[in-house]
Design an enzyme around this catalytic site. Sequence first.
Site, PDB file in Angstrom:
ATOM      1  N   THR A   1       0.845  -1.200   0.000  1.00  0.00           N
ATOM      2  CA  THR A   1       0.000   0.000   0.000  1.00  0.00           C
ATOM      3  C   THR A   1       0.878   1.247   0.000  1.00  0.00           C
ATOM      4  OG1 THR A   1      -0.096   0.354   2.392  1.00  0.00           O
ATOM      5  CG2 THR A   1      -1.669  -1.210   1.421  1.00  0.00           C
ATOM      6  N   ASP A   2       0.256   2.374  -0.299  1.00  0.00           N
ATOM      7  CA  ASP A   2       0.907   3.646  -0.048  1.00  0.00           C
ATOM      8  C   ASP A   2       0.805   3.932   1.449  1.00  0.00           C
ATOM      9  OD1 ASP A   2       2.170   6.096  -0.433  1.00  0.00           O
ATOM     10  OD2 ASP A   2       1.011   6.569  -2.225  1.00  0.00           O
ATOM     11  N   TYR A   3       1.429   5.002   1.870  1.00  0.00           N
ATOM     12  CA  TYR A   3       1.608   5.359   3.279  1.00  0.00           C
ATOM     13  C   TYR A   3       0.259   5.461   4.009  1.00  0.00           C
ATOM     14  CZ  TYR A   3       4.468   7.747   6.896  1.00  0.00           C
ATOM     15  OH  TYR A   3       5.156   8.099   8.038  1.00  0.00           O
ATOM     16  N   THR A   4       0.006   4.551   4.911  1.00  0.00           N
ATOM     17  CA  THR A   4      -1.225   4.472   5.734  1.00  0.00           C
ATOM     18  C   THR A   4      -2.502   4.444   4.908  1.00  0.00           C
ATOM     19  OG1 THR A   4      -1.453   6.881   6.096  1.00  0.00           O
ATOM     20  CG2 THR A   4      -0.094   5.660   7.667  1.00  0.00           C
ATOM     21  N   ALA A   5      -2.427   3.936   3.689  1.00  0.00           N
ATOM     22  CA  ALA A   5      -3.610   3.931   2.814  1.00  0.00           C
ATOM     23  C   ALA A   5      -4.739   3.078   3.378  1.00  0.00           C
ATOM     24  CB  ALA A   5      -3.215   3.433   1.416  1.00  0.00           C
TER      25      ALA A   5
END
Length: 761
Positions: free
Chosen positions: A287-291
């Site tokens: 995932t992207d950052y904290t997605a």
Amino acid sequence: MLKKKTATLLIAISTFCLPPAVYSQNSDAKMKTYIDALMKKMTLEEKVGQLHLPSVGFDVTGPIVSKGVEENIRKGLVGGVFNTYTPNAVRKLQEMAVNESRLKIPLIFGYDVIHGHRTIFPISLGLSSSWDMDLVKRTARAAAEEASADGLNWTFSPMVDIARDPRWGRVSEGAGEDPFLGSAIAKAMVVGYQGTDLSLNNTLLACVKHFALYGASEAGRDYNTVDMSRIKMYNEYFPPYKAAINAGAGSVMTSFNEVEGIPASANKWLMTDVLRKQWNFNGLIVTDYTAINEMINHGMGDEKKVGELSLNAGVDMDMVGEVFLKHGVELVKSGKVSQAQIDAACRRILEAKYKLGLFQDPYKYVSEERNKSQILSQDKLDLSKEAAVKSMVLLKNSNEALPLKSNQKIAFIGPLVKDQRNLVGSWSGASDTYKNARSLWSALELRSDKSNFLYAKGCNLVDDSLIRNKLNPHGGDIIPDSKSPQQLIDEAVKTAQQADVVVAVLGEAFGMTGEAASRSSIGLLDNQVELLKALKKTGKPVVLVLMNGRPLTLEWEDKNMDAILETWFSGTMAGPAIASVLFGEQNPSGKLTMTFPRNVGQVPIYYNNKNTGRPFDENQKYTSKYLDAPNTPLYPFGYGLSYTSFSYGDIKLNTASMNPSQKITASMQVTNTGKVEGVETVQLYVRDMVGSVTRPVKELKAFQQVSLKPGESKMINFSISNEDLMFYNSDLKMISEAGDFKLFIGTNSRDVKEANFKLVK
């Protein structure tokens, strides 16, 4: 040679490592056997732990900093780390994993190596303007050599999102608006990062992002909603992702946006049906950052629920959010997520480590010797300058204002003349990288004719305190001059009056582009425009040199400046590169890969649009047009001038029709009609005149670069095949259809010659 301590640690993990000879074969069968054996020893908790990617180190790209990482590493509950680099820092964490955890599984180390690591190349949008695939590949290769010498083995690049709205700050990270060119660049970057053997110690695992459609965020606002038809996805937005997968990219990053009402990180159709089943991708998905956590705000449920949705969608690794770490075991025990789903995710992460050779040698990317020899090495600095030169786009050049002449008295004016901080742009690698950047003024001071150069600051880079206060907490370093704005302008005017020609160096602060840097107005800031107006009134020729990360609205500048040179954020060697182009030692050859609008009201604007039932007609009221502006852009896709000129002959086709098994050859003579040698990018576009679904007015299908001496001509040949005429129909089947086609060849998407041919079935 390994240090004694390292050798001891390697012996300690030999129970779980195959001999080096086995790894050199890198066969799928042996990899499966090895990982099967390892996973049998793993508990459910340890498998879930491999799905955890915390942030540790020097650079944070979001609001959360991971805590308790060292303890989790010792427990075997961390699969990889990002934002940690340098051999010493990486070694410390890797030793914890392979010496103190139960199964001694090595970590993977990732970082945003976007357009260089320590040696910075032009921003990606600038680099794409070179249209030079070999150059793109070489910059990715150099970045991999440097980053891997700094302890890294995974890069969150390339970003291949198609972007047609320059308000979006992240257009700086991609290749622009065209799927054909974007696909070629995606492939070149993946090959550059990963090389031919991923197990070598100078490679990086590539990560294609952001899957999917992130470049189509509504209103050009970061993290915003995306909504489009599947036919548009497949024909216009998916191709670069697929090209990167076909090139062998080892990982994919999910996007923040929703697709068809479901956030990408929970979108099973995207992650499993398209990526896994249709495209046969077998690498890891992160995932992207904290997605995952952010899906709560999307309205998808609480933390446990969004974790469940992501795992069942096919996501393998949770970046920073710790949702999998907190809830993964419970989700399996409650039956919400199957054991098989966890096993598959864990396996893909372990396979990535295997392919990188980390089980053979966890410290293969930890070398002080390589670090000293590779970081900012001369060959990389030379490449940085070459890339900067080839990325620059000459937008205007009236009365041969450029190149500058050595006998001229030249006033260099603007806040970016002596600037280092902004030259490298956003995503500029290691935190202190900008300190190595070479300013334009530093390059000018090395010239023999430096006594002819004058300087004035002219204005602050940013006068607007609201913007400045948003940028400075994130490293903007924008400090207003002690002189008032009017005093700065007065000083600049006085300096300009002493010169034969003025070079104004203006643009954006680096923090005005990139992530979380969307703009609703995309022109030069008001204080910079006021400076230009004052300089214009002196009557001196004014050359505008731009440093920026997106297409700008430059209608006034285009009418009033004598020359405009787009240099983007050019990287470490920006200053020497810009100087060499300004003085004609290098001839600019860049071409735009993203359309420049006249004003923000035209956005989104791109060359490969669809026709309407009432296409533009200036003489008819009820046609598709604006009342207050032309439909046409200021500078079209593919546009870029040179210090020389090129003429194009007529298109010659070897046949006027073809069947699906045949090809048509289109030929055109290109001549350098100017006084200096130059490089021209010859572009071929096609239009399908009648289709079962509406087709774009033009589509790029090929391009060639040709270097010509004054007076020299070359015949350029293009081959058009049935594959070039194929598209996804309303059933999402890739087909070609018999009928009439137009073929265009020219210097940009607007200025072309055309010919007709038929596809016969």
